[in-house]
Design an enzyme around this catalytic site. Sequence first.
Site, PDB file in Angstrom:
ATOM      1  N   TYR A 142       0.819  -1.216   0.000  1.00  0.00           N
ATOM      2  CA  TYR A 142       0.000   0.000   0.000  1.00  0.00           C
ATOM      3  C   TYR A 142       0.855   1.271   0.000  1.00  0.00           C
ATOM      4  O   TYR A 142       0.373   2.342  -0.361  1.00  0.00           O
ATOM      5  CB  TYR A 142      -0.938   0.039   1.220  1.00  0.00           C
ATOM      6  CG  TYR A 142      -2.032  -1.020   1.196  1.00  0.00           C
ATOM      7  CD1 TYR A 142      -2.342  -1.723   0.036  1.00  0.00           C
ATOM      8  CD2 TYR A 142      -2.768  -1.308   2.335  1.00  0.00           C
ATOM      9  CE1 TYR A 142      -3.330  -2.681   0.017  1.00  0.00           C
ATOM     10  CE2 TYR A 142      -3.771  -2.268   2.323  1.00  0.00           C
ATOM     11  CZ  TYR A 142      -4.041  -2.961   1.158  1.00  0.00           C
ATOM     12  OH  TYR A 142      -5.031  -3.917   1.148  1.00  0.00           O
ATOM     13  N   LYS A 188       3.580 -15.312   1.979  1.00  0.00           N
ATOM     14  CA  LYS A 188       3.466 -16.036   0.704  1.00  0.00           C
ATOM     15  C   LYS A 188       4.900 -16.336   0.257  1.00  0.00           C
ATOM     16  O   LYS A 188       5.340 -15.954  -0.837  1.00  0.00           O
ATOM     17  CB  LYS A 188       2.689 -15.151  -0.293  1.00  0.00           C
ATOM     18  CG  LYS A 188       2.236 -15.846  -1.550  1.00  0.00           C
ATOM     19  CD  LYS A 188       1.091 -16.829  -1.356  1.00  0.00           C
ATOM     20  CE  LYS A 188       0.815 -17.566  -2.661  1.00  0.00           C
ATOM     21  NZ  LYS A 188      -0.054 -18.730  -2.514  1.00  0.00           N
ATOM     22  N   ASP A 220      -3.054 -17.949   1.500  1.00  0.00           N
ATOM     23  CA  ASP A 220      -4.247 -18.586   0.924  1.00  0.00           C
ATOM     24  C   ASP A 220      -4.773 -19.670   1.863  1.00  0.00           C
ATOM     25  O   ASP A 220      -5.979 -19.796   2.100  1.00  0.00           O
ATOM     26  CB  ASP A 220      -3.972 -19.132  -0.485  1.00  0.00           C
ATOM     27  CG  ASP A 220      -2.601 -19.763  -0.617  1.00  0.00           C
ATOM     28  OD1 ASP A 220      -1.780 -19.650   0.317  1.00  0.00           O
ATOM     29  OD2 ASP A 220      -2.329 -20.383  -1.669  1.00  0.00           O
ATOM     30  N   ASP A 244      -5.050  -6.936   5.969  1.00  0.00           N
ATOM     31  CA  ASP A 244      -6.275  -6.221   5.624  1.00  0.00           C
ATOM     32  C   ASP A 244      -7.374  -7.235   5.314  1.00  0.00           C
ATOM     33  O   ASP A 244      -8.498  -7.157   5.826  1.00  0.00           O
ATOM     34  CB  ASP A 244      -5.979  -5.358   4.380  1.00  0.00           C
ATOM     35  CG  ASP A 244      -7.056  -4.313   4.130  1.00  0.00           C
ATOM     36  OD1 ASP A 244      -7.997  -4.235   4.934  1.00  0.00           O
ATOM     37  OD2 ASP A 244      -6.945  -3.584   3.133  1.00  0.00           O
ATOM     38  N   ASP A 248     -10.545  -8.873   8.120  1.00  0.00           N
ATOM     39  CA  ASP A 248     -11.977  -8.788   7.807  1.00  0.00           C
ATOM     40  C   ASP A 248     -12.628 -10.168   7.830  1.00  0.00           C
ATOM     41  O   ASP A 248     -13.764 -10.324   8.273  1.00  0.00           O
ATOM     42  CB  ASP A 248     -12.198  -8.138   6.432  1.00  0.00           C
ATOM     43  CG  ASP A 248     -12.359  -6.626   6.552  1.00  0.00           C
ATOM     44  OD1 ASP A 248     -11.808  -6.059   7.525  1.00  0.00           O
ATOM     45  OD2 ASP A 248     -13.018  -6.008   5.706  1.00  0.00           O
TER      46      ASP A 248
END
Length: 355
Positions: A142, A188, A220, A244, A248
């Site tokens: 980001y 990852k 994942d 992020d 959620d």
Amino acid sequence: MKNYNISIIKGDGIGPEIVDEAIKVLDAVSYSCGFSLEYKEYLMGGAALDVTGEPLPKETITGVLQSDACLFGAIGGEKWDTLPRDKRPETGLLNFREAMGVYANLRPAIIYDELVNASTLKPEVIEGVDIMVVRELIGGIYFGKPRENDGFKAFNTMVYTKPEIERIGKQAFELAMKRDKRVCSVDKANVLEVSQLWRDTMEEIARDYPEVELSHMYVDNAAMQLVRNPKQFDVIVTGNIFGDILSDTASMVVGSIGLLPSASTGDKTAIYEPIHGSAPDIAGQGIANPIATIESAAMMLRYSLGESLAADKIDSAIKKALKDGYRTKDLAAYDAKEVVTTSEMGDIIANYINK
Ligand code: NAD
């Protein structure tokens, strides 16, 4: 009597409604625990744009940096959605977090026994869930440069330095020491170099915390495991974009988005805010759930002010209100004895502080 300076940013949409309820509860608990809180209000987001033309006025940055901690509602709304990106309320929020140096976002996801049915998952899967997601907040893709979109080709850069990984990793291990002493680092590393550095650095930090069990999981798989068996997690530590998304997911394990608090901490100051946005669809109707913001205020007492007893009192008052069947509209379908407004929920929790 101890006195703390608290900066308040109410923001847009339901922001003012829910922050007012948190202040109500803070006043009740500070009175009962023998300390005082002095509030100063600052503008950000759409509310700031309307008054100053900027989503993040300078006074907000300097004022919050001088305070002991900041309680924040939420920003954003349709009215400001068509502005250029650098003027948007959301850009103000990203710049605010960067200016405050809050690199660690802590999101607890805890199941309230009374609300096990509010989750979309089966009660036996979620009963007893108590996860702390520690997300790196001011680095990664980001913020990485270069970034570009020329209309044909677009790219962003995912970058982490070792010191950035070390400081977030240490936070996660410190938190784990006060909990169940398990850290799951999510990355990852099978594909990304930046994740390999992340993983190697977590291994190095773990050597300083022999009591803490460190495991690694690809992002994942972590997304899948959070839904399959969330009870396996204690502390999850991960980078900005993965955090992020995963935080959620963890929030929906718990039920309503209106229940979840967060803390964004760094070396200079800390910001406490609900994880949800400004919910323009329900603003001004008195139906927003203030619990996420009230619980964020409890985190502020615990992590920034060292007033753990007061924080515990807020936790108990929230549990008692839920146990006694009080629900805001978002939770009306789950064993409600009485559906109450935003302000009534604040009153009930404030009144339960000393019961
Ligand atoms: P949102 O979180 O505001 O709302 C999503 C849904 O959840 C809505 O149906 C809303 O009514 C409901 N909801 C949210 N909080 C609730 C509460 N306390 N009680 C009951 N129901 C609640 O997300 P969105 O609709 O995608 O975004 C709305 C605005 O908020 C946008 O402008 C967005 O940019 C902004 N936003 C701000 C923040 C922040 O300030 N930290 C975070 C996310 C989104």
